[in-house]
Design a protein around this motif. Sequence first.
Motif, PDB file in Angstrom:
ATOM      1  N   ARG A   1       0.816  -1.218   0.000  1.00 57.34           N
ATOM      2  CA  ARG A   1       0.000   0.000   0.000  1.00 57.34           C
ATOM      3  C   ARG A   1       0.852   1.272   0.000  1.00 57.34           C
ATOM      4  O   ARG A   1       0.458   2.275  -0.592  1.00 57.34           O
ATOM      5  N   PHE A   2       1.978   1.245   0.696  1.00 50.24           N
ATOM      6  CA  PHE A   2       2.850   2.419   0.809  1.00 50.24           C
ATOM      7  C   PHE A   2       4.109   2.199  -0.010  1.00 50.24           C
ATOM      8  O   PHE A   2       4.604   1.079  -0.134  1.00 50.24           O
ATOM      9  N   THR A   3       4.634   3.295  -0.545  1.00 52.29           N
ATOM     10  CA  THR A   3       5.890   3.248  -1.289  1.00 52.29           C
ATOM     11  C   THR A   3       6.769   4.416  -0.869  1.00 52.29           C
ATOM     12  O   THR A   3       6.325   5.569  -0.903  1.00 52.29           O
ATOM     13  N   ILE A   4       7.999   4.102  -0.492  1.00 53.81           N
ATOM     14  CA  ILE A   4       8.963   5.144  -0.150  1.00 53.81           C
ATOM     15  C   ILE A   4       9.877   5.368  -1.347  1.00 53.81           C
ATOM     16  O   ILE A   4      10.274   4.419  -2.035  1.00 53.81           O
ATOM     17  N   SER A   5      10.182   6.626  -1.597  1.00 51.92           N
ATOM     18  CA  SER A   5      11.063   6.958  -2.713  1.00 51.92           C
ATOM     19  C   SER A   5      11.810   8.238  -2.363  1.00 51.92           C
ATOM     20  O   SER A   5      11.537   8.877  -1.347  1.00 51.92           O
ATOM     21  N   ARG A   6      12.747   8.604  -3.218  1.00 48.73           N
ATOM     22  CA  ARG A   6      13.533   9.798  -2.941  1.00 48.73           C
ATOM     23  C   ARG A   6      13.854  10.528  -4.232  1.00 48.73           C
ATOM     24  O   ARG A   6      13.908   9.918  -5.312  1.00 48.73           O
ATOM     25  N   ASP A   7      14.055  11.814  -4.093  1.00 54.68           N
ATOM     26  CA  ASP A   7      14.510  12.669  -5.187  1.00 54.68           C
ATOM     27  C   ASP A   7      15.755  13.379  -4.678  1.00 54.68           C
ATOM     28  O   ASP A   7      15.648  14.355  -3.926  1.00 54.68           O
ATOM     29  N   THR A   8      16.907  12.888  -5.060  1.00 56.61           N
ATOM     30  CA  THR A   8      18.147  13.447  -4.519  1.00 56.61           C
ATOM     31  C   THR A   8      18.373  14.885  -4.963  1.00 56.61           C
ATOM     32  O   THR A   8      18.977  15.673  -4.239  1.00 56.61           O
ATOM     33  N   ALA A   9      17.872  15.236  -6.127  1.00 57.69           N
ATOM     34  CA  ALA A   9      18.034  16.613  -6.614  1.00 57.69           C
ATOM     35  C   ALA A   9      17.259  17.598  -5.748  1.00 57.69           C
ATOM     36  O   ALA A   9      17.638  18.768  -5.633  1.00 57.69           O
ATOM     37  N   LYS A  10      16.173  17.127  -5.157  1.00 56.62           N
ATOM     38  CA  LYS A  10      15.340  17.983  -4.308  1.00 56.62           C
ATOM     39  C   LYS A  10      15.594  17.737  -2.821  1.00 56.62           C
ATOM     40  O   LYS A  10      14.925  18.324  -1.983  1.00 56.62           O
TER      41      LYS A  10
END
Length: 115
Positions: A66-75
């Motif tokens: 149900r949940f997904t963790i992600s990242r945006d290194t540029a931000k």
Amino acid sequence: QVQLAESGGGLVQPGGSLRLACTASTSIYSFNAMGWYRQAPGKEREKVATITSLGSTFYTDSVKGRFTISRDTAKNTVYLQMNSLKAEDTATYYCNALAYGPPYWGKGTLVTVSS
């Protein structure tokens, strides 16, 4: 002093979705891992999801699928996409970052799942 700022909480109906964001005041490459914890009223804080600097992820059983963790290194931002929300997901969600030393914490963002 590293600061973590959460955003995206709010009121949502059961079955709905929210996306939380945690923006760090420094490059997230500085951290070995980042994650989301939550604390419901009267309960202990629990780990929800984490992502390491290498991209490995962890999810507590109750949110898997149900949940997904992600990242945006540029931000310098880590996200938690929450789908199919349930009443039991209601809690204050905190961002966490691990480097070498005590963990950093955000101030939290409240998620309320209710009809």
